[in-house]
Design a protein around this motif. Structure first.
Motif, short mmCIF file in Angstrom:
data_model
loop_
_atom_site.label_atom_id
_atom_site.label_comp_id
_atom_site.label_asym_id
_atom_site.label_seq_id
_atom_site.Cartn_x
_atom_site.Cartn_y
_atom_site.Cartn_z
N ASP A 80 1.81 -7.25 4.31
CA ASP A 80 1.85 -6.77 5.69
C ASP A 80 0.53 -7.07 6.38
N ASP A 110 -0.62 -10.32 9.39
CA ASP A 110 -1.21 -10.20 10.73
C ASP A 110 -2.54 -10.95 10.80
N VAL A 130 6.95 -11.39 12.95
CA VAL A 130 6.01 -10.52 12.25
C VAL A 130 5.59 -9.34 13.14
MG MG Z 1 3.34 -5.66 9.94
#
Ligand code: MG
Ligand code: NAI
Length: 346
Positions: free
Chosen positions: A233, A237, A264
């Motif tokens: 995760d 980014d 995303v």
């Molecule tokens: Mg995320």
């Protein structure tokens, strides 16, 4: 394939979701591929209204169509119900989160002369996202990080298998097994086990903090990465930031029975409703979807049209330094669809 209409569940979501979904659907329809969309509502509003953590109609539709195109859904922070996105991934056993991060022509970034083309495989069903939290005594909370051999093996297998088919050269497993010796240690052992079956792919390991720095310093040295849910995760980014931001990076949640394509990024409440969200990430997710549906030529043409729009640089949205609206960018992509060269030899 080309003559039958595909059925796809369309989940506009909330925040900028409906805006980027509308743009992506218009671009997909302009390719000429026939799709019957089953539009279902999934939003913070409906979850609060119905008090259903994961509304059944969404699951039913996806079980029927087996393919979804999804906008982001807002999740309350630090309180309230669990993330509906996480719930959906677990419920449909979408164990792979596939996120290709690639430089686009004409996007000004801090890496002007560097072509970035990396792919993140994020485990999508467990780790700290199991949502098992507990207040042991007042002011002391434990959050359980769940790592299993079964889930680690299947994400590693998927990543190696994909890398082999795509002709990729190198896979990094990203971990923190120096601290979480048991949990991340197990993840790492599973990766090593699978790596042995793919001697032609170079296998490397990086501790997640170092991986973050290496990605910023030398993003071009990364090819394919595989990691547990939380690191995936965060690193996603970070990687999006390397190529120009969250407006650009697509994704897919994949299982053995079903696939849900989504960007995303989240619901971007700071720009929602203003008509300036960048729909590129969801359009590129639609390219992945078209490929998945077997519509290879439409996928190729849509990707070409998006890249050409960036190369021309005239109708870009504010997040990538332009002055265009979502609709103006979308129109430009649709105009460029016609300019895609035909495939030689069909
Ligand atoms: Mg995320
Ligand atoms: P975010 O990804 O929504 O936004 C982060 C920053 O990137 C914001 O400044 C936003 O304006 C910008 N941005 C994101 N997408 C963009 C686009 N397409 N065009 C232009 N700019 C864009 O992350 P944030 O603010 O942390 O989360 C907002 C909400 O979204 C939260 O409720 C979160 O839980 C949810 N979320 C949902 C996801 C999903 O449905 N799969 C994924 C990530 C977050």
């Amino acid at each position: 394939m080309a003559f039958m209409a595909h059925r796809v569940t369309l989940i506009p979501g909330d925040g900028i979701g409906p805006e980027v979904c509308e743009a992506a659907v218009m671009a997909v329809m302009a390719t000429g591929v026939k799709i019957e969309w089953e539009r279902v509502e999934l939003s913070a509003r409906i979850i609060e209204q119905t008090r259903q953590e994961l509304p059944e109609w969404v699951v039913e539709s996806l079980e029927r169509t087996r393919v979804g195109l999804k906008g982001p859904v807002t999740t309350p922070i630090g309180e309230g119900y669990q993330s509906v996105n996480v719930a959906l991934r677990k419920r449909l056993d979408l164990y792979v989160n596939f996120r290709p991060v690639r430089s686009l022509p004409g996007v000004r970034t801090r890496y002007a002369d560097t072509f970035i083309d990396l792919v993140i495989f994020r485990e999508n069903t467990e780790d700290l996202y199991a949502g098992l939290e507990h207040e042991v005594v007042k002011d002391v909370v434990t959050s359980l990080k769940v790592i299993t051999r079964a889930a680690s093996l299947r994400i590693a297998r998927y990543a190696f298998d994909w890398a082999q088919r795509a002709g990729r050269k190198r896979i990094h497993a990203v971990h923190k097994a120096n601290i979480m010796k048991l949990g991340d240690g197990l993840f790492l052992r599973c990766c090593r086990e699978v790596a042995r079956e793919y001697p032609q792919i170079e296998y490397k390991e990086l501790i997640v903090d170092n991986a973050a720095m290496q990605m910023v310093l030398r993003p071009e040295t990364f090819d394919v990465l595989v990691m547990p849910n939380l690191y995936g995760d965060i690193v996603s980014d970070l990687a999006a930031g390397l190529v120009g931001g969250l407006g650009l990076v697509p994704g897919a949640n994949l299982g053995d029975q079903c696939a849900v394509f989504e960007a995303v990024h989240g619901s971007a409440p700071d720009i929602a409703g203003r008509g300036i969200a960048n729909p590129t990430a969801l359009m590129l997710s639609s390219v992945l979807m078209l490929d998945y549906l077997g519509e290879r030529d439409a996928a190729r043409r849509l990707r070409y049209a998006i890249e050409r729009t960036y190369a021309a640089g005239e109708y870009l949205t504010p997040d990538v330094g332009g002055g265009a609206t979502t609709a103006q960018f979308t129109d430009a992509v649709i105009r460029n669809l016609e300019k895609a060269p035909p495939v030689l030899g069909g």
